[in-house]
Design a protein around this motif. Structure first.
Motif, short mmCIF file in Angstrom:
data_model
loop_
_atom_site.label_atom_id
_atom_site.label_comp_id
_atom_site.label_asym_id
_atom_site.label_seq_id
_atom_site.Cartn_x
_atom_site.Cartn_y
_atom_site.Cartn_z
N PRO A 16 3.63 4.24 -8.56
CA PRO A 16 4.53 5.37 -9.26
C PRO A 16 5.25 6.05 -8.47
O PRO A 16 4.82 6.58 -7.50
CB PRO A 16 3.12 6.29 -9.99
N GLY A 17 6.48 6.06 -8.88
CA GLY A 17 7.72 7.01 -8.35
C GLY A 17 8.28 6.19 -7.02
O GLY A 17 9.17 6.88 -6.64
N ALA A 18 7.79 5.14 -6.62
CA ALA A 18 8.27 4.68 -5.37
C ALA A 18 9.59 4.24 -5.42
O ALA A 18 10.32 4.18 -4.60
CB ALA A 18 7.32 3.48 -4.85
N VAL A 19 10.09 3.35 -6.47
CA VAL A 19 11.38 2.84 -6.64
C VAL A 19 12.46 3.91 -6.87
O VAL A 19 13.42 3.91 -6.09
CB VAL A 19 11.50 1.94 -7.91
N PHE A 56 4.25 7.64 -1.69
CA PHE A 56 5.56 7.69 -1.22
C PHE A 56 6.56 8.47 -2.11
O PHE A 56 7.63 9.01 -1.81
CB PHE A 56 5.98 6.36 -1.06
N ALA A 57 6.19 8.71 -3.38
CA ALA A 57 7.12 9.49 -4.34
C ALA A 57 7.50 10.77 -3.86
O ALA A 57 8.29 11.25 -4.31
CB ALA A 57 6.50 9.48 -5.67
N GLU A 58 6.50 11.35 -3.10
CA GLU A 58 6.79 12.85 -2.56
C GLU A 58 7.53 12.72 -1.19
O GLU A 58 8.07 14.05 -0.90
CB GLU A 58 5.29 13.34 -2.18
N GLY A 89 0.77 -1.15 -0.02
CA GLY A 89 0.00 -0.04 -0.02
C GLY A 89 0.80 1.14 -0.01
O GLY A 89 0.31 2.50 -0.18
N VAL A 90 2.28 1.17 0.32
CA VAL A 90 3.07 2.31 0.26
C VAL A 90 4.16 2.09 -0.98
O VAL A 90 4.13 3.25 -1.68
CB VAL A 90 3.76 2.47 1.67
N LEU A 91 4.74 1.07 -0.84
CA LEU A 91 5.67 0.98 -2.02
C LEU A 91 5.02 0.14 -3.24
O LEU A 91 5.40 0.42 -4.39
CB LEU A 91 6.87 -0.04 -1.47
#
Length: 267
Positions: free
Chosen positions: A23-26, A253-255, A13-15
């Motif tokens: 999107p953008g988590a990695v 998480f991307a932010e 739910g986060v990564l």
């Protein structure tokens, strides 16, 4: 990011959702790593081992190893070994987590005549049928202690919200007139274990999660800065009805790297 030394991160739910990267988590996790911050992935996932989780995440591009992951099963194993040494345990769980349970003596599913000292409840799945729940109820009536890896009521998959073990755990507790010891989130001991592994104090850490109660507010109560993401199991109504207010709320998480930079600049 000088004011933060450690970042605790929920996985599901986060990564990822259904193990697909959000999107953008990695890229965000790579940036956090490159900034030199200590990272621990703290999860109530009970369907897979730490090694399996790390393999899946690494294949998706996340810079993690099994040593970065702290799971509810691993913490549960340590708790049982300390508080119930030598106990025979009945495990109600969906998925193979034997590797992370270490030396815990788990009664085989076919050994129906065995009398356990402890009933361990993990994550829900097809195994949580009437026969299994009633068998656990019988063990509790005969005096077995109840240990739960978590109290999560549901989690989000690609098919939407799915019921989790917390719903069944509440029924077992009420029927057997007992209360489970919870070893995973939202147990404060779980967060303490993660901080100890990273060598960081609570005031030097951030916890990022999609569950406002079990991830964020409990971490805040332990002195950790809480960051709620509006992904995964996040629901606006749950946010409004929560027992407290998150320190920070971000879209995803991307932010997080930008939030940490802004926070550091304010110190």
């Amino acid at each position: 990011m000088d004011s933060v030394r450690a970042v605790l991160i929920d996985i599901d739910g986060v990564l990822t959702v259904s193990w697909e990267p959000l999107p953008g988590a990695v890229e965000a996790l790579r940036e956090i790593r490159e900034a030199g911050l200590a990272v621990a992935l703290v999860t109530n996932t009970t369907s897979r081992t730490r090694a399996s989780l790390a393999g899946t995440l690494a294949e998706a591009g996340f810079p993690v190893t099994a040593q970065d992951i702290l799971t509810a099963p691993a913490v549960t194993a340590a708790y049982v070994a300390e508080h119930f040494p030598g106990a025979r345990c009945a495990l109600l769980n969906s998925g193979d987590i034997g590797e992370d349970l270490g030396d815990v003596d788990v009664i085989g599913a076919g050994d129906t005549g065995a009398v356990p000292d402890v009933v361990i409840v993990g994550g829900a799945g097809p195994e949580f049928d009437y026969a299994a729940l009633n068998r656990a109820f019988g063990h509790l009536q005969r005096g077995a202690r109840l240990v739960a890896m978590h109290r999560n009521l549901y989690w989000r998959t690609s098919d939407g919200l799915q019921l989790d073990a917390g719903a069944f755990l509440a029924g077992l507790e009420k029927a057997a007139r007992t209360e489970a010891v919870v070893t995973g989130k939202p147990s404060r001991a779980f967060f303490a274990s993660a901080l100890a592994r990273l060598g960081a104090g609570a005031d030097e850490a951030v916890m990022v999660g999609d569950d406002i109660e079990s991830d964020v507010l409990v971490a805040q109560a332990a002195g950790v800065t809480g960051v709620l993401v509006r992904t995964g199991k996040y629901l606006p109504q749950t946010h409004r009805d929560a027992s407290g207010t998150p320190d920070h709320v971000i879209a995803s998480f991307a932010e997080l790297p930008a939030l940490l930079r802004a926070w550091s600049a304010e110190q």
